[in-house]
Design a protein around this motif. Structure first.
Motif, mmCIF file in Angstrom:
data_model
loop_
_atom_site.group_PDB
_atom_site.id
_atom_site.type_symbol
_atom_site.label_atom_id
_atom_site.label_comp_id
_atom_site.label_asym_id
_atom_site.label_seq_id
_atom_site.Cartn_x
_atom_site.Cartn_y
_atom_site.Cartn_z
ATOM 1 N N ASP A 1 43.380 30.706 48.597
ATOM 2 C CA ASP A 1 43.910 31.963 48.085
ATOM 3 C C ASP A 1 43.078 32.368 46.875
ATOM 4 O O ASP A 1 43.281 31.868 45.767
ATOM 5 C CB ASP A 1 45.383 31.783 47.709
ATOM 6 C CG ASP A 1 46.021 33.067 47.187
ATOM 7 O OD1 ASP A 1 45.315 34.093 47.086
ATOM 8 O OD2 ASP A 1 47.225 33.037 46.859
ATOM 9 N N VAL A 2 42.126 33.259 47.095
ATOM 10 C CA VAL A 2 41.213 33.666 46.025
ATOM 11 C C VAL A 2 41.964 34.267 44.849
ATOM 12 O O VAL A 2 41.558 34.123 43.685
ATOM 13 C CB VAL A 2 40.161 34.655 46.579
ATOM 14 C CG1 VAL A 2 39.294 35.226 45.455
ATOM 15 C CG2 VAL A 2 39.285 33.970 47.617
ATOM 16 N N SER A 3 43.088 34.911 45.118
ATOM 17 C CA SER A 3 43.832 35.592 44.048
ATOM 18 C C SER A 3 44.391 34.631 43.004
ATOM 19 O O SER A 3 44.810 35.067 41.927
ATOM 20 C CB SER A 3 44.970 36.421 44.639
ATOM 21 O OG SER A 3 45.981 35.599 45.195
ATOM 22 N N ILE B 1 32.364 34.731 42.332
ATOM 23 C CA ILE B 1 33.454 35.636 42.701
ATOM 24 C C ILE B 1 34.304 35.808 41.449
ATOM 25 O O ILE B 1 34.880 34.845 40.943
ATOM 26 C CB ILE B 1 34.273 35.056 43.867
ATOM 27 C CG1 ILE B 1 33.369 34.808 45.080
ATOM 28 C CG2 ILE B 1 35.428 35.991 44.246
ATOM 29 C CD1 ILE B 1 34.007 33.926 46.143
ATOM 30 N N LEU B 2 34.368 37.020 40.944
ATOM 31 C CA LEU B 2 34.900 37.275 39.599
ATOM 32 C C LEU B 2 35.962 38.355 39.643
ATOM 33 O O LEU B 2 35.740 39.430 40.215
ATOM 34 C CB LEU B 2 33.742 37.713 38.691
ATOM 35 C CG LEU B 2 34.045 38.213 37.295
ATOM 36 C CD1 LEU B 2 34.332 37.050 36.362
ATOM 37 C CD2 LEU B 2 32.884 39.043 36.764
ATOM 38 N N LYS B 3 37.112 38.096 39.040
ATOM 39 C CA LYS B 3 38.153 39.113 38.947
ATOM 40 C C LYS B 3 37.686 40.218 38.003
ATOM 41 O O LYS B 3 37.252 39.953 36.878
ATOM 42 C CB LYS B 3 39.461 38.490 38.453
ATOM 43 C CG LYS B 3 40.670 39.367 38.710
ATOM 44 C CD LYS B 3 41.958 38.577 38.657
ATOM 45 C CE LYS B 3 43.132 39.404 39.152
ATOM 46 N NZ LYS B 3 44.380 38.629 39.233
ATOM 47 N N LYS B 4 37.784 41.459 38.446
ATOM 48 C CA LYS B 4 37.219 42.583 37.706
ATOM 49 C C LYS B 4 37.796 42.730 36.307
ATOM 50 O O LYS B 4 37.089 43.094 35.360
ATOM 51 C CB LYS B 4 37.426 43.875 38.495
ATOM 52 C CG LYS B 4 36.620 43.954 39.777
ATOM 53 C CD LYS B 4 36.909 45.247 40.535
ATOM 54 C CE LYS B 4 36.122 45.320 41.832
ATOM 55 N NZ LYS B 4 36.400 46.568 42.597
ATOM 56 N N GLU B 5 39.079 42.429 36.146
ATOM 57 C CA GLU B 5 39.706 42.639 34.838
ATOM 58 C C GLU B 5 39.113 41.747 33.753
ATOM 59 O O GLU B 5 39.227 42.041 32.565
ATOM 60 C CB GLU B 5 41.214 42.431 34.931
ATOM 61 C CG GLU B 5 41.646 41.023 35.242
ATOM 62 C CD GLU B 5 43.161 40.880 35.346
ATOM 63 O OE1 GLU B 5 43.655 39.789 35.031
ATOM 64 O OE2 GLU B 5 43.834 41.856 35.736
ATOM 65 N N GLU C 1 40.277 43.272 46.760
ATOM 66 C CA GLU C 1 39.453 44.379 46.283
ATOM 67 C C GLU C 1 39.208 44.335 44.780
ATOM 68 O O GLU C 1 38.251 44.937 44.292
ATOM 69 C CB GLU C 1 40.101 45.718 46.666
ATOM 70 C CG GLU C 1 40.014 46.040 48.143
ATOM 71 C CD GLU C 1 38.576 46.147 48.634
ATOM 72 O OE1 GLU C 1 37.762 46.798 47.953
ATOM 73 O OE2 GLU C 1 38.272 45.546 49.685
ATOM 74 N N ASP C 2 40.075 43.643 44.044
ATOM 75 C CA ASP C 2 39.900 43.621 42.585
ATOM 76 C C ASP C 2 38.999 42.470 42.129
ATOM 77 O O ASP C 2 39.095 42.003 40.987
ATOM 78 C CB ASP C 2 41.250 43.564 41.869
ATOM 79 C CG ASP C 2 42.089 42.358 42.247
ATOM 80 O OD1 ASP C 2 41.877 41.807 43.348
ATOM 81 O OD2 ASP C 2 42.968 41.968 41.453
#
Length: 357
Positions: A180-182, A204-208, A65-66
């Motif tokens: 593992d996208v994380s 695909i981009l980490k929100k932080e 979700e992030d």
């Protein structure tokens, strides 16, 4: 009509079922009385396509979700510039693992915006393998890698662990296996190999990371602009996104990423066996521990044999087998839409060709 067996590196084969569905809907999409290409990108009909594609991608890749999912344009080549433009500066260093032409291009663009460092490379051995990384320096802007190398036929078997964001160009093997996208800060991929037709790029981009964007960047080149507009800041490549949604539906019907990974391994093993059993007639370019399940690269003993191989394969309705101009030889790109039967046909042809000369 007899379909050509397509081993092109990209634009590449698309699933026949996807093409047939697109054909059926081409003139009248969901009763709209017009093609999806004619729909306003602000219409509720197109919005349903857009959201469906995002939801399917999140489901298939198990995207946390992030993370944000963006549909952009400009291919991976624009991302080579857009990433350092937003996340690199003269006070920061981006680290690179060099495994081929695409990492070279990404590095060249990053040098325009900040400091860069090569922490591992296989260039001196013609990029035949994925180099080992002993340690990733902490405090860098990001670590950039190319997950699969179309030209040299190498693929990361395991991704590194590090304390800085990993930025991965996955243009040629996204959706070919579970990942593992994380583990990643940014994943980007041009669509024209496993995702759909050319024209759309998935990011695909980490929100932080959005809080770290360089403010001195043109609005259309900032990720936050596209996040806020849900990839609709400017007119998106609507037909390509529609085709992407159909490919994702097809992939789900095949059993998802675990099932497609098993099929891709079987396809690749078939062709590598044809190479390994040829007693040197065919020579694989990639080292065995780095072999790609997407691009099988090999050479024959001389250029004349190579030309003959490609010509006779075309006579058997198989195209796209010429190697990249930078290394020559042959290459079979066996992305998700290439069937087991297609690979069986090629493996059989390789055996018969070898026995005929």
């Amino acid at each position: 009509m007899i379909r050509t067996t397509n081993f092109n590196a990209g634009p590449a084969a698309l699933p026949l079922e996807v093409l047939q569905k697109a054909k059926d809907e081409f003139l009248d999409f969901n009763g709209a009385g017009m093609s999806v290409m004619e729909l306003s990108h602000r219409s509720k009909e197109y919005d349903a396509v857009h959201q469906h594609a995002k939801a399917l991608l999140k489901e298939l890749m198990e995207i946390p979700e992030d993370y944000e999912v963006l549909f952009l344009q400009g291919g991976a080549s624009l991302q080579f510039s857009m990433i350092p433009m937003n996340f690199l500066s003269k006070e920061k260093t981006a680290h690179f693992v060099m495994t081929g032409s695409w990492s070279e291009k990404a590095l060249a663009e990053a040098k325009l915006f900040g400091n860069t460092s090569i922490i591992a490379t296989s260039e001196t051995d013609t990029y035949r393998y994925i180099p080992c990384i002993s340690e990733v320096p902490s405090g860098g802007a990001y670590l950039h890698l190319t997950s699969n190398n179309t030209i040299f036929g190498t693929q990361w078997q395991q991704f590194p662990d590090c304390s800085i964001p990993i930025v991965a160009d996955m243009s040629s093997d996204i959706l070919s296996r579970p990942i593992d996208v994380s583990k990643f800060g940014i994943i980007y991929a041009g669509a024209q190999k496993n995702l759909g037709p050319s024209g759309v790029t998935v990011v695909i981009l980490k929100k932080e990371l959005l809080s770290q964007e360089n403010e001195q960047v043109a609005k259309i080149l900032k990720y936050s602009t596209h996040v806020k507009a849900d990839s609709l800041y400017n007119t998106p490549p609507t037909f390509a996104i529609y085709m992407l949604s159909l490919v994702l539906e097809w992939l789900k019907e095949q059993g998802g990423l675990s099932a497609i990974a098993q099929r891709n391994r079987k396809k690749a093993e078939m062709l590598y066996k044809a190479i390994d059993d040829s007693h040197g007639f065919y020579r694989g370019h990639a080292r065995t521990d780095s072999r790609s399940n997407m691009n099988v690269t090999f050479t024959l003993t001389n250029d004349e044999l190579t030309k003959s191989f490609i010509t006779k394969a075309k006579q058997e309705n198989m195209v796209g087998l010429g190697g990249h101009r930078s290394i020559g030889g042959c290459r079979a790109s066996i992305y998700n839409a290439v069937s087991i039967e297609d690979c069986e046909k090629l493996a059989s042809f390789m055996k018969h060709f070898r026995e005929s000369v």
